[in-house]
Design an enzyme around this catalytic site. Structure first.
Site, PDB file in Angstrom:
ATOM      1  N   GLU A 290       0.829  -1.221   0.000  1.00 24.84           N
ATOM      2  CA  GLU A 290       0.000   0.000   0.000  1.00 24.84           C
ATOM      3  C   GLU A 290       0.854   1.259   0.000  1.00 24.84           C
ATOM      4  O   GLU A 290       0.878   1.993   0.985  1.00 24.84           O
ATOM      5  CB  GLU A 290      -0.857   0.013   1.274  1.00 24.84           C
ATOM      6  CG  GLU A 290      -1.828  -1.109   1.384  1.00 24.84           C
ATOM      7  CD  GLU A 290      -2.409  -1.220   2.795  1.00 24.84           C
ATOM      8  OE1 GLU A 290      -1.757  -0.771   3.764  1.00 24.84           O
ATOM      9  OE2 GLU A 290      -3.501  -1.751   2.916  1.00 24.84           O
ATOM     10  N   PRO A 291       1.572   1.545  -1.085  1.00 25.71           N
ATOM     11  CA  PRO A 291       2.377   2.767  -1.093  1.00 25.71           C
ATOM     12  C   PRO A 291       1.496   4.003  -1.265  1.00 25.71           C
ATOM     13  O   PRO A 291       0.550   3.993  -2.050  1.00 25.71           O
ATOM     14  CB  PRO A 291       3.260   2.573  -2.337  1.00 25.71           C
ATOM     15  CG  PRO A 291       2.478   1.663  -3.228  1.00 25.71           C
ATOM     16  CD  PRO A 291       1.665   0.767  -2.331  1.00 25.71           C
ATOM     17  N   ARG A 330       3.027  20.035   7.193  1.00 20.07           N
ATOM     18  CA  ARG A 330       4.037  19.053   7.601  1.00 20.07           C
ATOM     19  C   ARG A 330       5.234  19.648   8.349  1.00 20.07           C
ATOM     20  O   ARG A 330       5.692  19.058   9.323  1.00 20.07           O
ATOM     21  CB  ARG A 330       4.480  18.192   6.411  1.00 20.07           C
ATOM     22  CG  ARG A 330       3.299  17.399   5.787  1.00 20.07           C
ATOM     23  CD  ARG A 330       3.722  16.356   4.774  1.00 20.07           C
ATOM     24  NE  ARG A 330       4.389  15.232   5.388  1.00 20.07           N
ATOM     25  CZ  ARG A 330       5.691  15.062   5.441  1.00 20.07           C
ATOM     26  NH1 ARG A 330       6.489  15.948   4.868  1.00 20.07           N
ATOM     27  NH2 ARG A 330       6.217  14.025   6.043  1.00 20.07           N
ATOM     28  N   CYS A 361      -1.758  33.437  11.040  1.00 14.62           N
ATOM     29  CA  CYS A 361      -1.521  34.156  12.282  1.00 14.62           C
ATOM     30  C   CYS A 361      -0.985  33.203  13.330  1.00 14.62           C
ATOM     31  O   CYS A 361      -1.717  32.805  14.243  1.00 14.62           O
ATOM     32  CB  CYS A 361      -2.836  34.749  12.749  1.00 14.62           C
ATOM     33  SG  CYS A 361      -2.734  36.507  12.791  1.00 14.62           S
TER      34      CYS A 361
HETATM   35  N1  LLP Z   1      -1.061   1.625   4.780  1.00 12.62           N
HETATM   36  C1  LLP Z   1      -1.394   1.966   6.032  1.00 12.62           C
HETATM   37  C2  LLP Z   1      -2.152   1.039   6.844  1.00 12.62           C
HETATM   38  C3  LLP Z   1      -1.015   3.224   6.537  1.00 12.62           C
HETATM   39  O1  LLP Z   1      -1.326   3.550   7.784  1.00 12.62           O
HETATM   40  C4  LLP Z   1      -0.289   4.117   5.715  1.00 12.62           C
HETATM   41  C5  LLP Z   1       0.092   5.438   6.192  1.00 12.62           C
HETATM   42  C6  LLP Z   1       0.022   3.721   4.403  1.00 12.62           C
HETATM   43  C7  LLP Z   1      -0.374   2.456   3.971  1.00 12.62           C
HETATM   44  C8  LLP Z   1       0.780   4.599   3.449  1.00 12.62           C
HETATM   45  O2  LLP Z   1       2.047   4.897   3.921  1.00 12.62           O
HETATM   46  P1  LLP Z   1       3.101   5.693   2.991  1.00 12.62           P
HETATM   47  O3  LLP Z   1       3.488   4.766   1.886  1.00 12.62           O
HETATM   48  O4  LLP Z   1       2.412   6.898   2.470  1.00 12.62           O
HETATM   49  O5  LLP Z   1       4.208   6.010   3.925  1.00 12.62           O
HETATM   50  N2  LLP Z   1       0.647  12.309   7.523  1.00 12.62           N
HETATM   51  C9  LLP Z   1       1.960  11.679   7.623  1.00 12.62           C
HETATM   52  C10 LLP Z   1       1.926  10.279   7.109  1.00 12.62           C
HETATM   53  C11 LLP Z   1       0.957   9.389   7.832  1.00 12.62           C
HETATM   54  C12 LLP Z   1       0.956   7.998   7.260  1.00 12.62           C
HETATM   55  C13 LLP Z   1      -0.122   7.192   7.862  1.00 12.62           C
HETATM   56  N3  LLP Z   1      -0.287   5.883   7.324  1.00 12.62           N
HETATM   57  C14 LLP Z   1       2.971  12.526   6.847  1.00 12.62           C
HETATM   58  O6  LLP Z   1       2.612  13.570   6.305  1.00 12.62           O
HETATM   59  O7  LLP Z   1       4.155  12.162   6.809  1.00 12.62           O
END
Ligand code: LLP
Length: 443
Positions: A290-291, A330, A361
């Site tokens: 799940e990227p 972020r 602000c």
């Molecule tokens: N699968 C599951 C169950 C997840 O919880 C996540 C991310 C992903 C896949 C995707 O992960 P990725 O490949 O995008 O790293 N808001 C934070 C990131 C939170 C990620 C939460 N879960 C940020 O801006 O860095």
């Protein structure tokens, strides 16, 4: 600034993305503006798909739509032959509205509501990733009412946590997500689920973290999951057909970030699955990942207009842009680092060190500290790279700032895929109670 994908500096000394001059995008759509390099998004999708094809295992690459979920993005994911992971009714609705095939949608979340479960069953989505015992019973009951049998993965917490360069095998149980492997919950969940007539167990899911630059954590997770699969097969009559190892593949935001090529992550995962399942004489399961970030992160660039500056001699020069923590929370949330350049004067020599402030602000509304730039003038266009993942997705209306539009660029063409919010969007859901309307009229 590192130039990702099709980004380059053109003969006019301007940043160009997808064959379109950034200054032209600003003239046409205004700022702030999220720009996506569509070719790079598609390239990343294809890197995942091709790497899995090379492994000869059965697979699904499910884009984690939480990173950036808009209808045009769902179309790309479908066209690239991938699946889609959603975590709310809003993401599910977006996918369905975009015509995304329901059977390739997976529904995640640690607190799915009854309404969400009903909506997803009615839409006939492919799979639920069940997070806890309450959901297990609730899902079975709703499926029974609807006379449906639904496919599930059980989310397990394997006790592997990966953070960028570190991975730790903690056996930790303190997570809000999933069934713990270490304390026996995961096994109990399988036993319980296997007794529920309206659920079909496909296998298990694990997600070990985000922005990961090493393969070791994925290998450890694969090993733990395989060990669990063998134990489950011994103690119950359940054989896993699917192993989902989540997302978390890192990208380069700034110097010092050292992501691996997608093919390296995928090979480590598929090899670990082949080794660990093969050596236990277990039928090789289908592998899902799940990227999110690694599909869209480096394809996004945010364009801002420079406004005011504040020079504090001997201390710092602040340069303010017409966005900030509302379109990119972020840095404020995670202390994330970004790179940037002046898109309209990209070949000019750097002359000063400035810090890029947003317009909210709030003192914490800073996008970049200590950035080397040519002497900055009001009206210059600042391009911040790598803003494709979790930027638009986490944008807010703080200070009632309107969320920017989103443009896809490819082969010299630009297409607006999300309009910039209007003032009507800002007040559109506001209501003035009748007892206050008189007062409002008086004024
Ligand atoms: N699968 C599951 C169950 C997840 O919880 C996540 C991310 C992903 C896949 C995707 O992960 P990725 O490949 O995008 O790293 N808001 C934070 C990131 C939170 C990620 C939460 N879960 C940020 O801006 O860095």
């Amino acid at each position: 600034m590192y130039l990702h994908g099709t980004s380059k500096i053109n003969d006019q000394g301007h940043l160009e993305i997808g064959g379109v001059d950034a200054t032209q995008l600003v003239a046409e759509y205004g700022t702030p503006l999220y720009v996506f390099d569509e070719a790079l998004v598609r390239q990343r999708c294809s890197e995942f798909v091709q790497a899995f094809k090379a492994s000869e295992l059965k697979f699904q690459v499910a884009y984690a739509s939480k990173a950036f979920c808009v209808m045009a993005m769902c179309r790309i994911v479908d066209e690239e032959g991938m699946s889609l992971d959603v975590v709310s009714d809003g993401e599910l609705y977006t996918a369905l509205q975009a015509g995304f095939p329901a059977e390739r949608i997976h529904f995640h979340g640690n607190n799915k509501t009854i309404d969400e479960i009903e909506m997803a069953i009615d839409a006939k989505i492919g799979c639920f990733v069940v997070d806890n015992f309450i959901e297990l019973q609730m899902l079975n009951a709703i499926a029974a009412e609807k006379n449906q049998k639904v496919k599930i993965l059980l989310r397990i917490t394997p006790g592997v946590e990966a953070h960028t360069h570190e991975y730790i095998s903690t056996g930790q149980t303190d997570s809000k997500f999933g069934f713990d492997l270490g304390n026996g919950s995961a096994l109990r969940a399988i036993q319980e689920a296997s007794q529920l007539a309206n659920l079909e167990i496909l296998g298990v899911h694990s997600h070990i973290g985000s922005q990961i630059f090493e393969v070791e954590g994925f290998r450890m997770a694969a090993e733990k999951v395989a060990g669990f699969a063998v134990q489950v097969r011994k103690e119950t009559n359940v054989t896993f057909q699917v192993i989902n190892l989540g997302g978390g593949f890192g990208i380069r935001y700034a110097e010092g970030d050292t992501p691996l090529p997608v093919s390296v992550y995928v090979k480590a995962i598929t090899d670990a699955i082949k080794d660990n399942f093969g050596s236990n004489d277990y039928p090789l399961p289908e592998i899902w990942v799940e990227p999110g970030r690694s599909i869209v992160g480096d394809a996004g660039t945010t364009l801002y207009s420079v406004g005011t500056t504040k020079d504090i001699p001997g201390v710092r020069k602040y340069v303010a842009v017409d966005g900030g923590m509302t379109d990119n929370p972020r840095p404020a949330l995670y202390d994330s680092k970004y790179e940037a350049l002046l898109a309209n004067r990209a070949t000019e020599q750097a002359e000063e060190i400035v810090s890029i402030a947003g317009k909210c602000c709030e003192s914490g509304d800073m996008l970049i500290w200590d950035l080397n730039l040519p002497k900055v003038n009001a009206g210059d266009v600042l391009a911040v790279s790598c803003t494709g993942a979790y930027n638009y997705a986490m944008a807010s209306n703080y200070n009632r700032i309107r969320r920017p539009g989103v443009v896809f660029v490819k082969d010299g063409q630009s297409d607006l895929v999300v309009k910039r919010e209007s003032f009507d969007n800002i007040v559109g859901n506001d209501l003035i109670p009748a007892r206050m309307q008189q007062v409002a009229q008086k004024v």
